[in-house]
Design an enzyme around this catalytic site. Structure first.
Site, PDB file in Angstrom:
ATOM      1  N   TRP A 358      20.401 -11.255 -36.373  1.00  0.00           N
ATOM      2  CA  TRP A 358      21.310 -10.410 -36.167  1.00  0.00           C
ATOM      3  C   TRP A 358      22.729 -11.353 -36.074  1.00  0.00           C
ATOM      4  O   TRP A 358      23.726 -10.856 -36.126  1.00  0.00           O
ATOM      5  CB  TRP A 358      21.063  -9.814 -34.693  1.00  0.00           C
ATOM      6  CG  TRP A 358      21.331 -10.587 -33.578  1.00  0.00           C
ATOM      7  CD1 TRP A 358      20.641 -11.826 -33.189  1.00  0.00           C
ATOM      8  CD2 TRP A 358      22.412 -10.556 -32.424  1.00  0.00           C
ATOM      9  NE1 TRP A 358      21.104 -12.401 -31.912  1.00  0.00           N
ATOM     10  CE2 TRP A 358      22.096 -11.711 -31.528  1.00  0.00           C
ATOM     11  CE3 TRP A 358      23.453  -9.600 -32.417  1.00  0.00           C
ATOM     12  CZ2 TRP A 358      23.035 -11.623 -30.473  1.00  0.00           C
ATOM     13  CZ3 TRP A 358      23.989  -9.802 -30.954  1.00  0.00           C
ATOM     14  CH2 TRP A 358      23.977 -10.771 -30.245  1.00  0.00           C
ATOM     15  N   ASP A 359      22.454 -12.739 -36.137  1.00  0.00           N
ATOM     16  CA  ASP A 359      23.477 -13.488 -36.070  1.00  0.00           C
ATOM     17  C   ASP A 359      24.447 -13.142 -37.337  1.00  0.00           C
ATOM     18  O   ASP A 359      25.853 -13.302 -37.158  1.00  0.00           O
ATOM     19  CB  ASP A 359      23.332 -15.212 -36.420  1.00  0.00           C
ATOM     20  CG  ASP A 359      22.033 -15.534 -35.313  1.00  0.00           C
ATOM     21  OD1 ASP A 359      21.339 -14.688 -34.724  1.00  0.00           O
ATOM     22  OD2 ASP A 359      22.139 -16.655 -34.714  1.00  0.00           O
ATOM     23  N   GLU A 489      17.926 -13.325 -23.359  1.00  0.00           N
ATOM     24  CA  GLU A 489      16.355 -13.492 -23.811  1.00  0.00           C
ATOM     25  C   GLU A 489      15.701 -14.090 -22.402  1.00  0.00           C
ATOM     26  O   GLU A 489      14.781 -14.232 -22.389  1.00  0.00           O
ATOM     27  CB  GLU A 489      16.222 -14.279 -25.007  1.00  0.00           C
ATOM     28  CG  GLU A 489      16.603 -13.600 -26.326  1.00  0.00           C
ATOM     29  CD  GLU A 489      16.237 -14.745 -27.534  1.00  0.00           C
ATOM     30  OE1 GLU A 489      16.528 -15.675 -27.532  1.00  0.00           O
ATOM     31  OE2 GLU A 489      16.085 -14.032 -28.572  1.00  0.00           O
ATOM     32  N   LYS A 602      21.368 -16.055 -20.269  1.00  0.00           N
ATOM     33  CA  LYS A 602      21.642 -17.166 -21.336  1.00  0.00           C
ATOM     34  C   LYS A 602      22.518 -16.704 -22.115  1.00  0.00           C
ATOM     35  O   LYS A 602      23.666 -17.810 -22.358  1.00  0.00           O
ATOM     36  CB  LYS A 602      20.257 -16.886 -22.253  1.00  0.00           C
ATOM     37  CG  LYS A 602      20.010 -17.903 -23.546  1.00  0.00           C
ATOM     38  CD  LYS A 602      19.117 -17.390 -24.320  1.00  0.00           C
ATOM     39  CE  LYS A 602      18.653 -18.308 -25.515  1.00  0.00           C
ATOM     40  NZ  LYS A 602      17.892 -17.891 -26.447  1.00  0.00           N
ATOM     41  N   GLN A 603      23.012 -15.513 -22.143  1.00  0.00           N
ATOM     42  CA  GLN A 603      24.387 -14.985 -22.492  1.00  0.00           C
ATOM     43  C   GLN A 603      24.255 -13.597 -22.162  1.00  0.00           C
ATOM     44  O   GLN A 603      23.438 -13.018 -21.766  1.00  0.00           O
ATOM     45  CB  GLN A 603      24.421 -15.018 -23.913  1.00  0.00           C
ATOM     46  CG  GLN A 603      23.444 -13.980 -24.835  1.00  0.00           C
ATOM     47  CD  GLN A 603      23.617 -14.349 -26.280  1.00  0.00           C
ATOM     48  OE1 GLN A 603      22.750 -15.044 -26.741  1.00  0.00           O
ATOM     49  NE2 GLN A 603      24.341 -13.433 -26.999  1.00  0.00           N
TER      50      GLN A 603
HETATM   51  C1  BGC Z   1      19.378 -16.451 -29.336  1.00  0.00           C
HETATM   52  C2  BGC Z   1      19.292 -15.193 -30.609  1.00  0.00           C
HETATM   53  C3  BGC Z   1      19.867 -15.642 -31.699  1.00  0.00           C
HETATM   54  C4  BGC Z   1      18.784 -16.958 -32.165  1.00  0.00           C
HETATM   55  C5  BGC Z   1      19.020 -17.379 -33.651  1.00  0.00           C
HETATM   56  C6  BGC Z   1      18.393 -17.498 -30.210  1.00  0.00           C
HETATM   57  O1  BGC Z   1      18.671 -18.570 -29.254  1.00  0.00           O
HETATM   58  O2  BGC Z   1      19.193 -16.173 -28.214  1.00  0.00           O
HETATM   59  O3  BGC Z   1      20.145 -14.221 -30.096  1.00  0.00           O
HETATM   60  O4  BGC Z   1      19.364 -14.764 -32.668  1.00  0.00           O
HETATM   61  O5  BGC Z   1      18.717 -17.915 -31.229  1.00  0.00           O
HETATM   62  O6  BGC Z   1      20.400 -17.867 -33.513  1.00  0.00           O
END
Ligand code: BGC
Length: 768
Positions: A358-359, A489, A602-603
């Site tokens: 999704w980035d 996450e 985490k965010q």
């Molecule tokens: C993040 C995800 C992201 C992935 C790839 C993970 O650490 O939590 O949101 O899509 O890294 O960048």
């Protein structure tokens, strides 16, 4: 956090050879040209620790999934962008002793990434055990003009002896991925040919059957004159090389120029074509020669910098940081090919399999929208359109039906590759980001017809998914969304993650508007779409409206903040500042269950949602939510600080915005997350760009016009950047007292600056 690399506005510089930092530097100094890329591995032998990495965009291997407890719905494989045959190699031997930085004494080592010229350089002196000293200077680049060509210049000077130097340029097909699940090799070498000063290696990926052919040509000079040398071919099943020996006197300098073409079956239909076309590309390289190829390469990069550079005066660390990010974004994706996308590590490492997350939609599209021609961002959208069928199949595997589409969390060819239930099945917010990107593209470019062409079908698929994914709660008398994982996450399987529900409802609303538009403006196309998707206009629209009007969102009346999820306030509430720094990042120190039970984020999902839909909230609301969540956020996702920095700016927390900006822009340079060895955080680099342009530049895009609300942090003298917007090219210069907007090209344009509307004529300047 360490400050290891020297500060410079246009360069990343490492002085002194430090084997413990070598793998980190291999990531930092990586090169790419959109079609291929590689880590900064040494050309010559290196027996110390190194992560070899040569990558070709779109060439992948479906590595059989490895998982403890198999759950239905898991994909059979994880597609991985492969470590491809190594084409940079040049062995150097001096009077029978191999040059190997792990065994010789190294003096005056300097490695330099020239971001302006997109070139990697190295220089050092090597002292062999017999006392012979040589001075080495190397430079290489991956042509951005012809993205199938790589060029290396490698010079050796005999400093204190007369003797024999051997060069052995090679291509090695005997390579592995460090992350191979079953320690298998992913390639078969089909052909190895050597002939005088040329060699060819053809390899094929197992299972996915991509062909990759590499042709190498080279020439050698002594004190700038081309040498006629007889070469000795060396070949085995997976390796081709050609060796030459040169007699040198003290102070003689010998140079080898290696030109390698890298072609794949993505663009060339047969082994024969790969060989013939590859030979042509390498021959053209050899004829044109290093300097002239490099000149064209620099000119093409100048053009990229002209549109995408950001100039920060008064703060070298910030300047270097932003250019480092822009450089990597530009060399990872050029938008030439709609089959390609951007992996979180780009061409700098294996982690995340080089796949699409999704980035792309949430963090990268804004950068390409503003700094590149419109089709570059559009190709990223079309990539998803082409995967719609697979997204529908993916949803069916999980029990959804009737054309509901769930895009994969991780993919390279449209199929889901990720196999952890909390992410594969639950991190469904990605569907929302993909829908939002369509809106974002149209809002920015004004190309609403994209809806008729591709967008609406994707929106219908995603909306059907949301409709099926929510359920009616009798207790609440509202729709709820159970068992999800938000971008944070550090919590799984939560109910009513505010962000995910917000994305879902917004998608439904937007799809309803999109339907109205296509029906009215492109009626014939609307009929086509409804037929192709078996869309039941009355029934589905009514059902979606019902969800829009009756969705439940967790909210704390006491605190007046949106809640991360239903159970968030039951958790013991602690601040990140109370954590022992030695325990951070917590994902490297705490058990997973402890993380899940803690309130640490985490965010912060709520802030991600507020950032996405900023105009739905007033400043007070944004501030309240920021004040609540930011102190609980650890920013242990690379995607976190940028969004928080933008919001901090929005509410006037300039110091905080600046700290978070430095963290995002220097995340890899200063290795905040202690993992740069594995590769760089390419996708968060798009977030860094946003934190300057949307954050300090204060850019907001509405359907009518661009808004700017700029501010420069205390220690910056000024900030300057360009954006392409529809037909205009604007340059924005901001200092402590004045904002100047130049309408460099394009028609008259209206903008909003600090809440006031202005019109800037063609070629005119606004100074406020
Ligand atoms: C993040 C995800 C992201 C992935 C790839 C993970 O650490 O939590 O949101 O899509 O890294 O960048």
């Amino acid at each position: 956090m360490k400050e290891y690399y020297k500060k410079d506005e246009w360069k990343i510089i490492e002085e002194g050879f430090n084997p413990d930092m070598h793998e980190a530097s291999e990531s930092i100094f990586s090169l790419g040209n959109g079609r291929m890329g590689q880590r900064a591995n040494f050309e010559e032998k290196y027996s110390g620790k190194s992560l070899q990495g040569t990558y070709i965009a779109g060439v992948y291997y479906p590595d059989k999934t490895r998982v403890g407890w198999w759950k239905n719905g898991y994909p059979e494989y994880f597609a991985k962008v492969l470590n491809a045959p190594n084409w940079i190699g040049i062995l150097v031997d001096v009077d029978g002793l191999a040059l190997d930085l792990n065994t010789v004494k190294v003096k005056n080592f300097r490695r330099e990434l020239d971001m302006k010229q997109a070139c990697l350089r190295r220089s050092f002196i090597a002292v062999f055990p017999n006392g012979h000293e040589i001075e080495i200077k190397t430079s290489r680049f991956l042509s951005i003009v012809n993205d199938e060509l790589g060029v290396i210049r490698y010079s050796v000077k005999a400093l204190n002896f007369a003797g024999t130097i051997h060069f052995t340029p090679f291509i090695d097909g005997d390579i592995r991925n460090e992350d191979s699940n079953y320690d298998e090799q992913f390639w078969d070498t089909l052909e190895c040919k050597v002939d005088n000063a040329s060699a060819f290696l053809l390899a094929k990926t197992r299972k996915s059957e991509f062909l990759v052919g590499m042709t190498m040509l080279y020439e050698v000079t002594k004190n700038n004159s081309i040498l006629k040398l007889s070469s000795e071919p060396i070949r085995n099943d997976k390796y081709v090389a050609s060796q030459v020996s040169i007699e040198v006197q003290k102070n003689d300098e010998v140079e080898i120029f290696k030109y390698v073409s890298v072609l794949s079956s993505l663009n060339h239909s047969s082994p024969g074509k790969i060989a013939i076309n590859g030979r042509k590309v390498a021959e053209e390289g050899l004829q044109r020669k290093y300097d002239s190829l490099f000149k064209d390469h620099i000119a093409a990069w100048d053009e990229k910098w002209l549109h995408s550079d950001i100039i920060i005066k008064g703060d070298e660390a910030a300047q270097q940081g932003i250019r480092f990010n822009i450089f990597h974004l530009n060399q990872t994706y050029t938008g030439k090919d709609e089959r390609l996308n951007i992996g979180p590590k780009g061409f700098t490492g294996e982690k995340y399999g080089g796949s699409t997350y999704w980035d792309t939609e949430a963090f990268l599209i804004p950068f390409y929208l503003s700094t590149a021609p419109q089709d570059v961002a559009r190709n990223l959208l079309v990539y998803r359109y082409k995967h719609l069928g697979k997204a529908i199949e993916n949803a069916e595997k999980l029990g959804f039906h009737s054309g509901a589409a769930l895009y994969p969390m991780v993919t390279i060819n449209g199929e889901e590759c990720h196999n952890e239930w909390e992410i594969t099945f639950e991190e469904i917010h990605r569907n929302g980001a993909i829908a939002f990107a369509i809106y974002n593209y149209i809002r920015y470019t004004g190309r609403e017809d994209y809806l008729a062409e591709y967008g609406l079908e994707v929106l219908i698929g995603i909306s059907r998914f949301w409709k099926q994914r929510v359920n009616w709660s009798d207790v609440k008398g509202q729709y709820v969304m159970l068992g999800v994982t938000g971008p944070n996450e550090y919590e799984n399987n939560v109910n009513n993650n505010w962000y995910t529900s917000k994305m879902a409802v917004w998608t439904l609303e937007y799809t309803l508007k999109a339907i109205d538009y296509v029906m009215e403006v492109h009626p014939a196309r609307y009929t086509e779409i409804t037929e192709a998707t078996s869309f039941n206009h009355e029934r589905e629209i009514a059902a979606w409206n019902d969800v829009v009007q009756n969705m439940y969102f967790p909210y704390s009346e006491n605190l007046k903040v949106f809640l991360q999820q239903d159970g968030y306030l039951d958790k013991e509430q602690k601040m990140a500042s109370e954590l022992d720094p030695a325990e951070r990042p917590i994902n490297q120190h705490w058990s997973w269950d402890r993380i899940l039970r803690s309130c640490f984020l985490k965010q912060a999902d709520v802030l991600q949602g507020i950032y996405t839909f900023e105009d739905h909230f007033d400043a007070e609301e944004i501030k309240r939510n920021f004040d609540f969540y930011e102190p609980r956020t650890l920013h242990e996702s690379s995607l976190s600080p940028c969004v928080h920095s933008i919001l901090a700016n929005r509410i006037g927390y300039i110091h905080k915005a600046y700290d978070l900006y430095l963290r995002t822009s220097r995340l890899d340079l200063d290795d905040y997350n202690h993992e740069v060895r594995e590769g760089l955080h390419i996708t968060s680099m798009g977030g860094t760009w946003m934190s300057v342009v949307y954050g300090f530049g204060g850019l907001r895009v509405t359907e009518e016009m661009l808004h700017f609300d700029p501010v420069v942090p205390e220690n910056w003298e000024s900030l300057s950047f360009k954006i392409m917007y529809r037909e205009n090219m604007l340059r924005i210069n901001i200092n402590k007292t004045t904002t100047v907007i130049d309408n460099e090209s394009g028609p008259e344009i209206r903008v909003m600056l600090k809440g006031k509307k202005y019109v800037i004529g063609k070629g005119k300047q606004l100074s406020v």
